[in-house]
Motif scaffolding. Structure first.
Motif, short mmCIF file in Angstrom:
data_model
loop_
_atom_site.label_atom_id
_atom_site.label_comp_id
_atom_site.label_asym_id
_atom_site.label_seq_id
_atom_site.Cartn_x
_atom_site.Cartn_y
_atom_site.Cartn_z
N VAL A 13 0.82 -0.95 0.10
CA VAL A 13 0.09 0.06 0.17
C VAL A 13 0.72 1.15 0.01
O VAL A 13 0.78 2.14 -0.74
CB VAL A 13 -0.87 -0.14 1.26
N GLY A 14 1.99 1.14 0.90
CA GLY A 14 2.97 2.45 0.72
C GLY A 14 3.55 2.65 -0.47
O GLY A 14 3.70 3.79 -1.04
N ILE A 15 3.78 1.50 -1.28
CA ILE A 15 4.51 1.73 -2.53
C ILE A 15 3.66 2.30 -3.68
O ILE A 15 3.72 3.18 -4.45
CB ILE A 15 5.28 0.46 -2.97
N LEU A 16 2.16 1.86 -3.42
CA LEU A 16 1.20 2.17 -4.22
C LEU A 16 0.86 3.74 -4.17
O LEU A 16 0.74 4.39 -5.19
CB LEU A 16 -0.18 1.52 -3.94
N VAL A 17 0.84 4.07 -2.83
CA VAL A 17 0.59 5.53 -2.59
C VAL A 17 1.78 6.22 -3.18
O VAL A 17 1.57 7.41 -3.59
CB VAL A 17 0.01 5.57 -1.13
N ALA A 18 3.03 5.99 -3.02
CA ALA A 18 4.23 6.62 -3.29
C ALA A 18 4.15 6.74 -4.82
O ALA A 18 4.38 7.66 -5.40
CB ALA A 18 5.33 5.78 -2.78
#
Length: 236
Positions: A13-18
């Protein structure tokens, strides 16, 4: 859900948001670059002003770089250069103004040698810009020996009559066609643009990095929580 699954999902999720934030930053940077183009185009579309009326006695100018100007004088046919690294090349001619100063004028572009301009110029309208930046490359091998890769006034000032104004005019396409040449693109100066877009782009990229770091920290926190939730062994 297992510990590893929660950690993997959090980091994903963090990579997607980034990734979304990186795209937003690229969009903001594109908006910044477009703002530069828009400002330069708007400035070049303003009504023309007389070049000599906006030239100070010391040779400096009012705020007219990148604007259309009108100018009139006498061509000096012995001073003319082809400019560029490939054909068609720009045709840079020298115009003597009625106050005795000299101005470089790009009359248009050509695929071959042209007859130098001579006589009175009549009123010319074109975009007034500073000299070109130092560029890479060299004139085409079949160009005249006097050809230049870029129109740098620092080079011309050593060979052309003085005083030579610190800027040049690229005539409008219709004027080039009337002179029997192809139109030449004016090298519009870079503008400040809307710095807001540039700031937003940097902000989104910082947020993207923070999102990845935060997701990793949260994922590690799950491990600590899992250890704390495990029952402790009785003392022996």
């Amino acid at each position: 859900m297992s510990l590893r699954a929660k950690q993997a999902l959090t980091v994903a999720v963090g990579i997607l948001v980034a990734g979304v934030m990186l795209l937003l930053g690229l969009w903001q940077m594109s908006s910044y670059r477009q703002s530069l183009v828009d400002i330069a185009a708007e400035r070049a579309a303003q009504p023309p002003v007389a070049l000599q009326e906006n030239t100070r006695d010391d040779g400096t100018f009012e705020d007219i770089y990148g604007r259309r100007v009108t100018v009139e004088g006498t061509w000096l046919p012995e001073y003319e250069r082809l400019v560029g690294t490939e054909w068609p090349m720009r045709v840079a001619s020298l115009l003597r103004l009625d106050d005795g100063r000299h101005l470089t004028v790009v009359r248009g572009a050509t695929d071959s040698a042209v007859t130098p301009a001579s006589g009175a110029s009549g009123e010319l309208i074109g975009i007034f810009t500073a000299g070109d930046q130092q560029g890479d490359g060299a004139p085409p091998p079949d160009a005249p020996p006097s050809a230049l890769p870029s129109l740098r006034l620092q080079t011309l000032v050593q060979e052309w009559p003085q005083p030579l104004l610190a800027g040049y005019v690229t005539v409008l396409p219709e004027t080039s066609e009337a002179l029997g040449l192809a139109p030449a693109d004016a090298e519009l100066p870079e503008q400040e643009g809307t710095s807001m877009h540039q700031g937003y782009a940097l902000q989104w990229w910082v947020f993207a990095g923070a999102a990845v770091v935060f997701s990793v920290v949260v994922a590690r926190g799950y491990r600590e929580q899992d250890r704390a939730a495990q029952p402790s062994l009785p003392a022996t």
